[in-house]
Design an enzyme around this catalytic site. Sequence first.
Site, PDB file in Angstrom:
ATOM      1  N   LYS A   1     -16.058 -35.704 -15.803  1.00  0.00           N
ATOM      2  CA  LYS A   1     -15.743 -36.515 -16.983  1.00  0.00           C
ATOM      3  C   LYS A   1     -15.097 -35.615 -18.010  1.00  0.00           C
ATOM      4  O   LYS A   1     -15.345 -34.404 -18.037  1.00  0.00           O
ATOM      5  CB  LYS A   1     -17.028 -37.094 -17.587  1.00  0.00           C
ATOM      6  CG  LYS A   1     -16.782 -38.311 -18.451  1.00  0.00           C
ATOM      7  CD  LYS A   1     -16.603 -39.519 -17.565  1.00  0.00           C
ATOM      8  CE  LYS A   1     -16.681 -40.814 -18.307  1.00  0.00           C
ATOM      9  NZ  LYS A   1     -17.048 -41.919 -17.408  1.00  0.00           N
TER      10      LYS A   1
HETATM   11  N1  GLU Z   1     -14.460 -44.295 -16.632  1.00  0.00           N
HETATM   12  C1  GLU Z   1     -14.873 -45.131 -15.539  1.00  0.00           C
HETATM   13  C2  GLU Z   1     -16.335 -44.934 -15.235  1.00  0.00           C
HETATM   14  O1  GLU Z   1     -17.108 -44.521 -16.071  1.00  0.00           O
HETATM   15  C3  GLU Z   1     -13.963 -44.994 -14.339  1.00  0.00           C
HETATM   16  C4  GLU Z   1     -13.900 -43.635 -13.729  1.00  0.00           C
HETATM   17  C5  GLU Z   1     -12.814 -43.494 -12.651  1.00  0.00           C
HETATM   18  O2  GLU Z   1     -12.205 -44.482 -12.281  1.00  0.00           O
HETATM   19  O3  GLU Z   1     -12.637 -42.362 -12.200  1.00  0.00           O
HETATM   20  O4  GLU Z   1     -16.790 -45.256 -14.175  1.00  0.00           O
END
Ligand code: GLU
Length: 419
Positions: free
Chosen positions: A109
């Site tokens: 993240k």
């Molecule tokens: N931000 C989204 C989540 O928390 C998607 C993450 C992604 O598609 O890599 O799952």
Amino acid sequence: MISAVREVSVFGDAIAYFNEAAALLDLDPGIRRLLTKPSRQIIFAIPFTRDNGEMEVFTGYRVQYNFARGPAKGGIRFHPGVTLDEVTALAFWMTWKCAVVDLPFGGGKGGVTCDPTTLSKGELERITRRYAAELVEVVGPDKDVPAPDVGTTAQIMAWFMDTYSMHVREHVPGVVTGKPLEIGGSKGRVEATGRGVSLVALAQMHRMGIGTKGAKIVVQGFGNVGSIAAKLFVDAGCTVIAISDVTGAYYNERGIDVAGAIAYAQEHASLDGYRGGERITNEALLELPCDVLVPAALEKQLTIANAADVSAKLIVEGANGPTTPEADHIFAQRGIVVIPDILANAGGVTVSYFEWAQDRAGYFWKESEVNERLADVMLEHYGAVVELAQLRDIPLRTAAYMLAIDRVVTSMRLRGVYA
Ligand code: GLU
């Protein structure tokens, strides 16, 4: 000074959930220690020039939590509340989210501490390009694949992809997902998280004998996840009695006109001034009597302070980490079922996986094919979580963590430790 309120970090809460499941898995202590530490945390300055010519500096983060099952995967958040602690927790959750639906990814993240609503398009582009440039060596289709999250968009992914591609001097669409369709995005990606939320919610409602026709749904957060989930609940015959965003909450016992609210929010950039419901507070929204409550905003919304007053039968976590462990125990005691974030909102990263696979193959799927495969993945793994929960008589969250941890640990055991 000693505070009466126990302040636990977001990552601390996340670890508490992990520990509950790990205790039932009889994990090797070394592996357990390793899993409670991020593989890599990167913090860097993001200098950029404001439209008025002044130089400003923001802070950027990328945490790559675990690589055992594949490249790190997870979004980039642009929000004033972004901290290293929060990004680490979110990367930790991505590890389990990808594993619970069996995607060949680890967890990651990123984020920038900023308020994107106060930035011009040019400022956002400069921040994004600098953010991407700082990460060129550590991201890539086989290293770490970012995506949108709170405060970031398909356009931001396009700038990220372009910056990376310019640096490595080749076209690399698979370095990020959630891109615009025209440059390698996947059909169905924008709707995928909300679609996954509604799929598992409807399946669980069925199991609990809650009829969809007229079922009362409350949705906190009206961004990409909350608004699409609300729309799909209405399509299924449910009544969405309340919605909210940062400007407040809106309640209508006869049902919010969700399509109208989406159009209003698009036109006015928020729900501020929306007249399709009575204005109530966000706190009141979370306590409305309803069949299903969908927290689809930020972390720590359902806490020890309001858990006893929540009057939903089922909670489906569209957001990451909306429920603190204390609140989760209160819900378990009160017989309120919770479909945990790592399963409930895994639809987004699942279609990100489809996008990454399509980019690498250079061959794109029809929307119906994306949606069909998404439903297959969500319902298969929802079914496995329910089955384990029943077998062991444990909450769905603990079962989801157990399945996810087991997959990650198996990969780690097979690979061994390189030393
Ligand atoms: N931000 C989204 C989540 O928390 C998607 C993450 C992604 O598609 O890599 O799952």
